[in-house]
Design an enzyme around this catalytic site. Structure first.
Site, PDB file in Angstrom:
ATOM      1  N   TYR A 102      25.351  -8.432  17.698  1.00  0.00           N
ATOM      2  CA  TYR A 102      24.170  -7.759  17.152  1.00  0.00           C
ATOM      3  C   TYR A 102      23.285  -8.775  16.426  1.00  0.00           C
ATOM      4  O   TYR A 102      22.068  -8.790  16.602  1.00  0.00           O
ATOM      5  CB  TYR A 102      24.567  -6.648  16.172  1.00  0.00           C
ATOM      6  CG  TYR A 102      25.445  -5.578  16.775  1.00  0.00           C
ATOM      7  CD1 TYR A 102      24.999  -4.782  17.826  1.00  0.00           C
ATOM      8  CD2 TYR A 102      26.724  -5.341  16.280  1.00  0.00           C
ATOM      9  CE1 TYR A 102      25.810  -3.794  18.365  1.00  0.00           C
ATOM     10  CE2 TYR A 102      27.534  -4.353  16.809  1.00  0.00           C
ATOM     11  CZ  TYR A 102      27.076  -3.583  17.857  1.00  0.00           C
ATOM     12  OH  TYR A 102      27.867  -2.612  18.392  1.00  0.00           O
ATOM     13  N   ASN A 140      21.100   4.155  22.493  1.00  0.00           N
ATOM     14  CA  ASN A 140      20.749   3.776  23.860  1.00  0.00           C
ATOM     15  C   ASN A 140      20.895   4.986  24.788  1.00  0.00           C
ATOM     16  O   ASN A 140      21.994   5.488  24.975  1.00  0.00           O
ATOM     17  CB  ASN A 140      21.681   2.638  24.304  1.00  0.00           C
ATOM     18  CG  ASN A 140      21.459   2.204  25.730  1.00  0.00           C
ATOM     19  OD1 ASN A 140      20.575   2.673  26.424  1.00  0.00           O
ATOM     20  ND2 ASN A 140      22.313   1.281  26.165  1.00  0.00           N
ATOM     21  N   CYS A 160      24.758  -1.971  26.555  1.00  0.00           N
ATOM     22  CA  CYS A 160      25.093  -2.048  25.136  1.00  0.00           C
ATOM     23  C   CYS A 160      26.569  -2.379  24.915  1.00  0.00           C
ATOM     24  O   CYS A 160      26.930  -2.888  23.854  1.00  0.00           O
ATOM     25  CB  CYS A 160      24.703  -0.756  24.419  1.00  0.00           C
ATOM     26  SG  CYS A 160      25.385   0.733  25.156  1.00  0.00           S
ATOM     27  N   HIS A 161      27.417  -2.126  25.913  1.00  0.00           N
ATOM     28  CA  HIS A 161      28.841  -2.459  25.780  1.00  0.00           C
ATOM     29  C   HIS A 161      29.053  -3.969  25.683  1.00  0.00           C
ATOM     30  O   HIS A 161      30.092  -4.410  25.230  1.00  0.00           O
ATOM     31  CB  HIS A 161      29.636  -1.867  26.950  1.00  0.00           C
ATOM     32  CG  HIS A 161      29.292  -2.437  28.282  1.00  0.00           C
ATOM     33  ND1 HIS A 161      28.126  -2.120  28.964  1.00  0.00           N
ATOM     34  CD2 HIS A 161      29.946  -3.337  29.065  1.00  0.00           C
ATOM     35  CE1 HIS A 161      28.089  -2.771  30.097  1.00  0.00           C
ATOM     36  NE2 HIS A 161      29.182  -3.527  30.186  1.00  0.00           N
ATOM     37  N   GLU A 166      34.787  -6.332  33.622  1.00  0.00           N
ATOM     38  CA  GLU A 166      33.955  -7.525  33.796  1.00  0.00           C
ATOM     39  C   GLU A 166      34.719  -8.821  33.514  1.00  0.00           C
ATOM     40  O   GLU A 166      34.126  -9.900  33.507  1.00  0.00           O
ATOM     41  CB  GLU A 166      32.731  -7.433  32.877  1.00  0.00           C
ATOM     42  CG  GLU A 166      31.847  -6.253  33.197  1.00  0.00           C
ATOM     43  CD  GLU A 166      30.622  -6.166  32.321  1.00  0.00           C
ATOM     44  OE1 GLU A 166      30.109  -7.225  31.904  1.00  0.00           O
ATOM     45  OE2 GLU A 166      30.165  -5.042  32.063  1.00  0.00           O
TER      46      GLU A 166
END
Length: 186
Positions: free
Chosen positions: A109, A133, A141-142, A170
């Site tokens: 952030y 979001n 946002c993850h 991912e």
């Protein structure tokens, strides 16, 4: 929102997802729920006037990307048209910056705030934007973490555990901390 709103609920390897759009672009995305009825309810709680419909080509392409994503294949949503009417200019800038994060990349952030020229003291506002979001995954946002690379919160169903599962898809993992006194057994 710009114009009439439509939606589609569809299956993925992660469970049923939902997407809603206007002629201007995607306005909402719902991460997998327990079942299609739950996903529909969560998606439509903000869009009570939306009608079920066949998606236009750009939305159909986004749906195929979501299916690939939850199958563990890299997917890029940076070109999905969005309808973010009603969002502040600052939130839009945050969302634009987050959309530049690719498969397997993360940031914090504070770093995102600093990259926007806002300074790390604006990290809380970046966190607020991520929490609000409307199109999670499409705006990834993850991939935005708390200070020190900690997972932080996640407002989607399942909370932080869903965020961890998405990051694991991912190839991003979070190892458990090493015990401080392992040589003494405690």
């Amino acid at each position: 929102m710009t114009g009439k709103t439509y939606y589609r609920i569809f299956d993925t390897d992660g469970g049923p997802c939902g997407i809603a759009w206007t002629p201007a672009g995607v306005v909402r995305f719902q991460l997998p729920g327990d079942d299609a009825a739950t996903t529909r309810r969560l998606l439509l709680r903000h869009l009570p006037e939306a009608d079920a419909a066949e998606p236009p080509p750009a939305v159909a392409e986004a749906i195929e990307g979501v299916k690939r994503y939850f199958a563990g294949e890299p997917a890029d949503f940076s070109n999905v048209p969005l309808d973010l009417a009603g969002q502040s200019d600052f939130f839009r800038a945050i969302y634009d910056a987050a959309r530049r994060l690719h498969w397997g990349e993360t940031t914090t952030y504070g770093t995102l705030a600093r990259d926007l020229g806002a300074g790390p003291e604006m990290a809380r506002e970046v966190g607020q934007a991520m929490a609000k979001n409307p199109v999670a995954l499409i705006i990834p946002c993850h991939r935005v973490l708390a200070a020190g690379g900690k997972v932080g919160g996640f407002s989607a169903p399942g909370g932080a555990s869903s965020k961890l599962k998405m990051l694991a898809l991912e190839g991003v993992s979070f190892a458990p901390p090493e015990p401080a006194q392992s040589s003494f057994g405690f």
